[in-house]
Design a protein around this motif. Sequence first.
Motif, PDB file in Angstrom:
ATOM      1  N   ALA A  91       0.765  -1.195  -0.137  1.00  0.00           N
ATOM      2  CA  ALA A  91       0.211  -0.106  -0.232  1.00  0.00           C
ATOM      3  C   ALA A  91       0.776   1.485  -0.078  1.00  0.00           C
ATOM      4  O   ALA A  91       0.478   2.139  -0.747  1.00  0.00           O
ATOM      5  CB  ALA A  91      -0.987  -0.022   1.158  1.00  0.00           C
ATOM      6  N   LEU A  92       1.959   1.251   0.823  1.00  0.00           N
ATOM      7  CA  LEU A  92       2.806   2.342   0.821  1.00  0.00           C
ATOM      8  C   LEU A  92       3.544   2.506  -0.366  1.00  0.00           C
ATOM      9  O   LEU A  92       3.821   3.552  -1.006  1.00  0.00           O
ATOM     10  CB  LEU A  92       3.832   2.223   1.931  1.00  0.00           C
ATOM     11  CG  LEU A  92       3.343   2.260   3.339  1.00  0.00           C
ATOM     12  CD1 LEU A  92       4.085   2.067   4.503  1.00  0.00           C
ATOM     13  CD2 LEU A  92       2.985   3.883   3.540  1.00  0.00           C
ATOM     14  N   THR A 111       2.497   1.711  -3.347  1.00  0.00           N
ATOM     15  CA  THR A 111       1.576   2.152  -4.347  1.00  0.00           C
ATOM     16  C   THR A 111       1.251   3.727  -4.366  1.00  0.00           C
ATOM     17  O   THR A 111       1.142   4.434  -5.249  1.00  0.00           O
ATOM     18  CB  THR A 111       0.076   1.500  -4.087  1.00  0.00           C
ATOM     19  OG1 THR A 111       0.283  -0.014  -4.200  1.00  0.00           O
ATOM     20  CG2 THR A 111      -0.908   1.862  -5.410  1.00  0.00           C
ATOM     21  N   ARG A 112       1.154   4.003  -2.980  1.00  0.00           N
ATOM     22  CA  ARG A 112       1.217   5.603  -2.598  1.00  0.00           C
ATOM     23  C   ARG A 112       2.278   6.427  -3.295  1.00  0.00           C
ATOM     24  O   ARG A 112       2.039   7.289  -3.569  1.00  0.00           O
ATOM     25  CB  ARG A 112       0.791   5.646  -1.205  1.00  0.00           C
ATOM     26  CG  ARG A 112       0.252   7.016  -0.797  1.00  0.00           C
ATOM     27  CD  ARG A 112       0.200   7.376   0.591  1.00  0.00           C
ATOM     28  NE  ARG A 112      -0.325   6.158   1.445  1.00  0.00           N
ATOM     29  CZ  ARG A 112       0.009   5.972   2.865  1.00  0.00           C
ATOM     30  NH1 ARG A 112       0.502   6.843   3.352  1.00  0.00           N
ATOM     31  NH2 ARG A 112      -0.601   4.931   3.349  1.00  0.00           N
TER      32      ARG A 112
END
Length: 247
Positions: free
Chosen positions: A243-244, A246-247
């Motif tokens: 998730a990090l 992707t951000r």
Amino acid sequence: MHKIVGVIPSRWGSTRFPGKSLALISGKPMIQWVVERVKQAEKLDAVIVATDDQRIADCVQSLDLPEVTVAMTRPDHPSGTDRIAEAVQSLEIDAVINVQGDEPLIDPKLIDQLAEEILSNEWDMATAATPITDATQITDPSVVKAIFNRHGQALYFSRAAIPHIREVKDVSMAGIYWRHIGIYAYRREYLLKLVAEPPCELENLEKLEQLRALNMGCRMKVIQTEDFGIGVDVPDDIPKAEALLTR
């Protein structure tokens, strides 16, 4: 010319997550993410992956990246620091930066800051800390708290909530509690001296090997940084890392 290398200790037999170096994060092995981030640092002359496992060595060598080599090390090292010391003991270098093999989001700029500090000759070691903004982390023993003086010199590290606030009830946390980030720069001679020293009582009690260095009188700089990536300690950390990224 100063010679400084980044070394990534990477072993297979992690207690909580065996083989995590090769665990896939967004389709790439974790060790590849770490190597690619370390390669973005501008102050390093070379990058070494220090491992005890041929599978990890094969993975790194298959990346075919210039200035990235593999050092095969003994399987019985008690810590990543000992593994790094074996990897560099025969090299003619001034300093070493220890980048954990489970930090796929490590900031290359932080590596460069550590390189500058350790090559200044003012310090034996350098490390980093980030402000704690989540109150639950203050009492969490897995979050190591760092205390340093106005010059940035490390005074102590603890799993306990330090400093203890005795009287003020509504004090802001800003600038009081700092989370230690497990990245280290060492002068080569100091690293070899450190691993030759037996663990001290405080290190055995807190299970923090940086306390051995402080017990020896180490001049250790703590760099203040806002950046804190994510350490992948257990399989459940992989979705968080993805998730990090992707951000």
